[in-house]
Design a protein around this motif. Structure first.
Motif, mmCIF file in Angstrom:
data_model
loop_
_atom_site.group_PDB
_atom_site.id
_atom_site.type_symbol
_atom_site.label_atom_id
_atom_site.label_comp_id
_atom_site.label_asym_id
_atom_site.label_seq_id
_atom_site.Cartn_x
_atom_site.Cartn_y
_atom_site.Cartn_z
ATOM 1 N N GLN A 41 0.769 -1.321 0.010
ATOM 2 C CA GLN A 41 -0.093 0.033 0.042
ATOM 3 C C GLN A 41 0.929 1.188 -0.098
ATOM 4 O OE1 GLN A 41 -2.464 -0.714 3.531
ATOM 5 N NE2 GLN A 41 -4.027 -1.443 1.973
ATOM 6 N N LEU A 42 0.262 2.262 -0.693
ATOM 7 C CA LEU A 42 1.250 3.436 -0.782
ATOM 8 C C LEU A 42 0.427 4.879 -0.174
ATOM 9 C CD1 LEU A 42 3.519 5.172 -2.060
ATOM 10 C CD2 LEU A 42 1.908 5.434 -4.183
ATOM 11 N N PHE A 43 0.753 5.399 0.721
ATOM 12 C CA PHE A 43 0.217 6.330 1.328
ATOM 13 C C PHE A 43 1.017 7.840 0.955
ATOM 14 C CE2 PHE A 43 -0.803 2.844 3.707
ATOM 15 C CZ PHE A 43 -2.268 2.825 4.017
ATOM 16 N N VAL A 44 0.409 9.003 1.105
ATOM 17 C CA VAL A 44 1.111 10.136 0.904
ATOM 18 C C VAL A 44 0.968 10.836 2.143
ATOM 19 C CG1 VAL A 44 -0.897 11.348 0.225
ATOM 20 C CG2 VAL A 44 1.099 12.411 -0.403
ATOM 21 N N SER A 45 2.256 11.197 2.733
ATOM 22 C CA SER A 45 2.661 11.715 3.922
ATOM 23 C C SER A 45 2.091 13.355 4.057
ATOM 24 C CB SER A 45 4.138 11.860 4.196
ATOM 25 O OG SER A 45 4.277 12.651 5.201
ATOM 26 N N GLN A 46 1.317 13.238 5.109
ATOM 27 C CA GLN A 46 0.875 14.918 5.225
ATOM 28 C C GLN A 46 1.688 15.654 6.107
ATOM 29 O OE1 GLN A 46 -2.075 15.573 3.895
ATOM 30 N NE2 GLN A 46 -2.330 13.765 3.155
ATOM 31 N N ASN A 47 2.818 15.161 6.663
ATOM 32 C CA ASN A 47 3.974 15.989 7.393
ATOM 33 C C ASN A 47 5.121 14.933 7.062
ATOM 34 O OD1 ASN A 47 3.866 13.816 9.494
ATOM 35 N ND2 ASN A 47 2.044 14.503 10.200
ATOM 36 N N ALA A 48 6.207 15.812 7.807
ATOM 37 C CA ALA A 48 7.528 15.094 7.569
ATOM 38 C C ALA A 48 7.935 14.396 9.030
ATOM 39 C CB ALA A 48 8.460 15.991 7.453
ATOM 40 N N ASP A 60 -2.533 4.603 -3.455
ATOM 41 C CA ASP A 60 -3.009 3.350 -4.479
ATOM 42 C C ASP A 60 -2.280 2.018 -3.580
ATOM 43 O OD1 ASP A 60 -3.355 1.997 -6.761
ATOM 44 O OD2 ASP A 60 -1.753 2.666 -7.979
ATOM 45 N N TRP A 61 -2.507 0.786 -4.391
ATOM 46 C CA TRP A 61 -2.113 -0.478 -3.606
ATOM 47 C C TRP A 61 -1.805 -1.404 -4.805
ATOM 48 C CZ3 TRP A 61 -4.488 -5.115 -4.316
ATOM 49 C CH2 TRP A 61 -5.680 -4.936 -4.806
ATOM 50 N N CYS A 62 -0.898 -2.392 -4.676
ATOM 51 C CA CYS A 62 -0.776 -3.366 -5.769
ATOM 52 C C CYS A 62 -0.248 -4.666 -5.060
ATOM 53 C CB CYS A 62 0.251 -2.908 -6.699
ATOM 54 S SG CYS A 62 1.779 -2.754 -5.915
ATOM 55 N N TRP A 63 -0.219 -5.638 -5.847
ATOM 56 C CA TRP A 63 0.470 -6.956 -5.376
ATOM 57 C C TRP A 63 1.800 -6.917 -5.981
ATOM 58 C CZ3 TRP A 63 -1.100 -10.603 -1.969
ATOM 59 C CH2 TRP A 63 -2.361 -10.679 -1.314
ATOM 60 N N SER A 64 2.829 -7.350 -5.312
ATOM 61 C CA SER A 64 4.105 -7.420 -5.847
ATOM 62 C C SER A 64 4.148 -8.794 -6.762
ATOM 63 C CB SER A 64 5.245 -7.535 -4.933
ATOM 64 O OG SER A 64 4.924 -8.891 -4.036
ATOM 65 N N TYR A 81 6.037 9.892 0.530
ATOM 66 C CA TYR A 81 5.233 8.939 0.528
ATOM 67 C C TYR A 81 5.754 7.723 1.732
ATOM 68 C CZ TYR A 81 3.476 10.853 -3.683
ATOM 69 O OH TYR A 81 2.998 11.557 -4.716
ATOM 70 N N HIS A 82 4.635 6.833 2.099
ATOM 71 C CA HIS A 82 5.012 5.707 2.895
ATOM 72 C C HIS A 82 4.301 4.557 2.249
ATOM 73 C CE1 HIS A 82 5.579 9.095 5.761
ATOM 74 N NE2 HIS A 82 4.417 9.029 6.164
ATOM 75 N N VAL A 83 5.139 3.380 2.385
ATOM 76 C CA VAL A 83 4.683 2.128 1.805
ATOM 77 C C VAL A 83 4.788 1.191 2.863
ATOM 78 C CG1 VAL A 83 5.556 0.401 0.204
ATOM 79 C CG2 VAL A 83 5.885 2.742 -0.539
ATOM 80 N N ILE A 84 3.598 0.312 2.913
ATOM 81 C CA ILE A 84 3.538 -0.828 3.754
ATOM 82 C C ILE A 84 3.395 -2.133 2.910
ATOM 83 C CG2 ILE A 84 2.106 -1.616 5.706
ATOM 84 C CD1 ILE A 84 1.254 0.991 6.183
ATOM 85 N N ALA A 85 4.118 -2.977 3.354
ATOM 86 C CA ALA A 85 4.002 -4.479 2.813
ATOM 87 C C ALA A 85 3.576 -5.513 3.606
ATOM 88 C CB ALA A 85 5.404 -4.655 2.190
ATOM 89 N N TYR A 86 2.106 -5.864 3.381
ATOM 90 C CA TYR A 86 1.618 -6.868 4.453
ATOM 91 C C TYR A 86 1.743 -8.302 4.067
ATOM 92 C CZ TYR A 86 -1.193 -2.834 5.637
ATOM 93 O OH TYR A 86 -1.438 -1.483 6.230
ATOM 94 N N ASP A 87 1.914 -9.409 4.971
ATOM 95 C CA ASP A 87 2.177 -10.624 4.562
ATOM 96 C C ASP A 87 0.592 -11.239 4.702
ATOM 97 O OD1 ASP A 87 2.593 -12.992 4.482
ATOM 98 O OD2 ASP A 87 3.650 -13.388 6.280
ATOM 99 N N ASP A 93 4.901 -9.917 10.339
ATOM 100 C CA ASP A 93 4.467 -8.400 10.563
ATOM 101 C C ASP A 93 4.697 -7.647 9.723
ATOM 102 O OD1 ASP A 93 3.988 -9.323 13.229
ATOM 103 O OD2 ASP A 93 6.009 -8.416 14.002
ATOM 104 N N PRO A 94 3.824 -6.603 9.213
ATOM 105 C CA PRO A 94 3.979 -5.704 8.055
ATOM 106 C C PRO A 94 5.306 -4.893 8.089
ATOM 107 C CG PRO A 94 1.925 -5.442 9.026
ATOM 108 C CD PRO A 94 2.778 -6.466 9.933
ATOM 109 N N VAL A 95 6.051 -4.456 6.969
ATOM 110 C CA VAL A 95 7.192 -3.782 6.878
ATOM 111 C C VAL A 95 6.590 -2.423 6.222
ATOM 112 C CG1 VAL A 95 9.355 -3.484 5.773
ATOM 113 C CG2 VAL A 95 8.314 -6.011 6.644
ATOM 114 N N ILE A 96 7.137 -1.386 7.267
ATOM 115 C CA ILE A 96 6.855 0.152 6.604
ATOM 116 C C ILE A 96 8.113 0.525 6.597
ATOM 117 C CG2 ILE A 96 5.900 2.144 7.591
ATOM 118 C CD1 ILE A 96 4.211 0.460 9.568
ATOM 119 N N LYS A 97 8.165 1.360 5.185
ATOM 120 C CA LYS A 97 9.110 2.555 4.984
ATOM 121 C C LYS A 97 8.327 3.726 4.927
ATOM 122 C CE LYS A 97 12.509 -0.680 4.184
ATOM 123 N NZ LYS A 97 13.663 -0.774 4.977
#
Length: 106
Positions: A41-48, A60-64, A81-87, A93-97
């Motif tokens: 999943q892709l999120f747009v950041s509202q702050n830093a 947006d979201w996608c499957w790798s 942006y922030h990206v979260i990958a879910y198992d 556990d999910p991984v967040i960048k």
């Protein structure tokens, strides 16, 4: 004064920004690493400040793919942006960048 004249006076044009892209891969750590398909999943950041919820918007979201590769195109390179990958299997556990900046091709 006509409506067309009023609208022409209030319109401001923003400079053209070339779209950027984010990409990466999903793997399970090990020797060797194993590529796996995961929901990303892709999120747009509202702050830093690295805050993910609740102030961010899902973009947006996608499957790798089977090789673990994922990408998002046509992103504003002036935003973070922030990206979260879910198992989806529930084993890991999910991984967040956080605070990723899209790359722009020259």
């Amino acid at each position: 004064m006509s409506l067309l004249t009023i609208l022409a006076k209030t319109v401001t044009l923003k400079p053209l920004v070339r779209p950027g892209a984010l990409f990466g891969s999903t793997t399970i750590a090990g020797t060797p690493e194993a590529a796996v398909p995961r929901r990303v999943q892709l999120f747009v950041s509202q702050n830093a400040h690295g805050q993910v919820f609740p102030s961010n918007t899902l973009v947006d979201w996608c499957w790798s793919d089977a090789a673990g590769d994922w990408h998002f195109d046509n992103l504003d390179p002036t935003k973070k942006y922030h990206v979260i990958a879910y198992d989806h299997t529930g084993v890991h556990d999910p991984v967040i960048k956080l605070n990723l900046v899209p790359s722009v091709e020259e």
